[in-house]
Design a protein around this motif. Structure first.
Motif, PDB file in Angstrom:
ATOM      1  N   ASP A 177       0.821  -1.212   0.000  1.00  0.00           N
ATOM      2  CA  ASP A 177       0.000   0.000   0.000  1.00  0.00           C
ATOM      3  C   ASP A 177       0.858   1.267   0.000  1.00  0.00           C
ATOM      4  N   ASP A 178       2.032   1.204   0.610  1.00  0.00           N
ATOM      5  CA  ASP A 178       2.870   2.395   0.759  1.00  0.00           C
ATOM      6  C   ASP A 178       3.534   2.829  -0.548  1.00  0.00           C
ATOM      7  N   PHE A 179       3.672   1.913  -1.495  1.00  0.00           N
ATOM      8  CA  PHE A 179       4.375   2.266  -2.740  1.00  0.00           C
ATOM      9  C   PHE A 179       3.708   1.605  -3.944  1.00  0.00           C
ATOM     10  N   ALA A 180       2.380   1.501  -3.910  1.00  0.00           N
ATOM     11  CA  ALA A 180       1.650   0.804  -4.963  1.00  0.00           C
ATOM     12  C   ALA A 180       1.901   1.414  -6.342  1.00  0.00           C
TER      13      ALA A 180
ATOM     14  N   PHE B 189      18.025 -24.802   4.026  1.00  0.00           N
ATOM     15  CA  PHE B 189      16.908 -25.697   4.321  1.00  0.00           C
ATOM     16  C   PHE B 189      15.965 -25.161   5.389  1.00  0.00           C
ATOM     17  N   ALA B 190      16.251 -24.008   5.945  1.00  0.00           N
ATOM     18  CA  ALA B 190      15.381 -23.415   6.968  1.00  0.00           C
ATOM     19  C   ALA B 190      14.371 -22.478   6.315  1.00  0.00           C
ATOM     20  N   THR B 191      13.106 -22.603   6.696  1.00  0.00           N
ATOM     21  CA  THR B 191      12.094 -21.644   6.281  1.00  0.00           C
ATOM     22  C   THR B 191      12.204 -20.443   7.197  1.00  0.00           C
ATOM     23  N   ARG B 192      12.484 -19.280   6.635  1.00  0.00           N
ATOM     24  CA  ARG B 192      12.771 -18.119   7.472  1.00  0.00           C
ATOM     25  C   ARG B 192      12.366 -16.838   6.751  1.00  0.00           C
ATOM     26  N   GLN B 193      12.134 -15.823   7.546  1.00  0.00           N
ATOM     27  CA  GLN B 193      11.753 -14.518   7.032  1.00  0.00           C
ATOM     28  C   GLN B 193      13.004 -13.701   6.711  1.00  0.00           C
ATOM     29  N   TYR B 194      12.905 -12.876   5.681  1.00  0.00           N
ATOM     30  CA  TYR B 194      13.997 -11.960   5.357  1.00  0.00           C
ATOM     31  C   TYR B 194      13.416 -10.723   4.685  1.00  0.00           C
ATOM     32  N   SER B 195      14.186  -9.648   4.650  1.00  0.00           N
ATOM     33  CA  SER B 195      13.764  -8.402   4.018  1.00  0.00           C
ATOM     34  C   SER B 195      14.787  -7.975   2.980  1.00  0.00           C
TER      35      SER B 195
ATOM     36  N   PHE C 142      11.700   0.989  -6.586  1.00  0.00           N
ATOM     37  CA  PHE C 142      10.680   0.892  -7.616  1.00  0.00           C
ATOM     38  C   PHE C 142      10.489   2.257  -8.263  1.00  0.00           C
ATOM     39  N   ASP C 143      10.809   2.324  -9.551  1.00  0.00           N
ATOM     40  CA  ASP C 143      10.700   3.576 -10.299  1.00  0.00           C
ATOM     41  C   ASP C 143      11.422   4.712  -9.574  1.00  0.00           C
TER      42      ASP C 143
ATOM     43  N   ALA D 120      12.119   1.116  -1.307  1.00  0.00           N
ATOM     44  CA  ALA D 120      11.068   0.329  -0.650  1.00  0.00           C
ATOM     45  C   ALA D 120      11.716  -0.877   0.010  1.00  0.00           C
ATOM     46  N   VAL D 121      11.059  -1.399   1.030  1.00  0.00           N
ATOM     47  CA  VAL D 121      11.511  -2.606   1.718  1.00  0.00           C
ATOM     48  C   VAL D 121      10.409  -3.653   1.605  1.00  0.00           C
TER      49      VAL D 121
END
Length: 234
Positions: A7-10, A155-161, A166-167, A171-172
């Motif tokens: 929403d912040d950078f649609a 092999f680990a399911t993990r979150q990352y950023s 964009f243009d 953005a993150v």
């Protein structure tokens, strides 16, 4: 519904998506190639974003419905597609507002890697697909993290950023890595047959100025970026 990170950078994402190498000349042509002849088919574009893939499927004669978690993206999709296309704001991790067997094809374009748990979303996508219907999926290729961050546990399911642009606007994006084995296990457990796994090359229509130099020179034929699955509802 919780706010969606897009929403912040649609609008800037939409501008990038319209003409970038990775979206316009790599991921979207590959999804359309996998979709094949969709004339007269009922298609759900799950995670439709601002609607560029939806528009292409409509142009090919499909009856398309779109759903996305970002209200801002859905507004952009309405601008692109008009009022005649059913568009819904909805969370793919929640029950979908569609009847059983409502669609012949579901496209999930670069959306599943935003979800920690795939079991409930895949079960819902299986529910709304007619038996024998196809689910077409594109996700971040899991090997990219291994190449770029060899110290991480593949092999680990993990979150990352990731910090992206964009243009021209920073953005993150926050996503989830999972190994190929976890992906295929999730598909099978949800009631899908894995028909194909693809790692396509960029579209031959890619402008030369966008083509990576090592591919433009003929040294390489493709690059590792996204992974594509063709699945059949059992």
């Amino acid at each position: 519904m919780k706010p969606d990170q897009y929403d912040d950078f649609a609008r800037t994402y939409d501008a990038e998506n319209t003409s970038s190498l990775l979206n316009a000349y790599y991921e979207r042509p590959a999804m359309l190639e996998l979709a094949g002849d969709v004339r007269g088919l009922r298609v759900l574009d799950a995670g439709c974003g601002s609607g560029p893939l939806t528009a292409e499927l409509l142009a090919r004669g499909a009856e398309v419905t779109g759903i996305d978690g970002s209200p801002a993206m859905i507004e952009l999709a309405r601008e692109r597609l008009g009022d005649g296309v059913p568009l819904h704001v909805g969370d793919l991790a929640a029950p979908l507002p569609f009847a059983d067997d409502a669609f012949d094809v579901v496209t999930a374009s670069l959306v599943l890697h935003y979800l920690e748990d795939w079991s409930a979303p895949l079960a819902e996508l299986r529910r709304v697909l007619t038996p024998g219907g196809r689910l077409l999926v594109s996700v971040n290729h899991p090997f990219v993290r291994t190449v770029n961050f060899p110290e991480e546990d593949y092999f680990a399911t993990r979150q990352y950023s990731e910090d992206l642009e964009f243009d021209g606007v920073p953005a993150v994006l926050t996503m989830w890595h999972r190994p190929l084995s976890a992906m295929t296990r999730s598909f099978v457990e949800a009631g899908f047959h894995v028909l194909a796994v693809d790692e396509p090359a960029p579209s031959p229509e890619t402008p030369s100025e966008l083509m990576p130099p090592r591919i433009a020179s003929g040294e390489r034929t493709a690059f590792v970026c996204f992974l594509f699955f063709t699945l059949e509802a059992a």
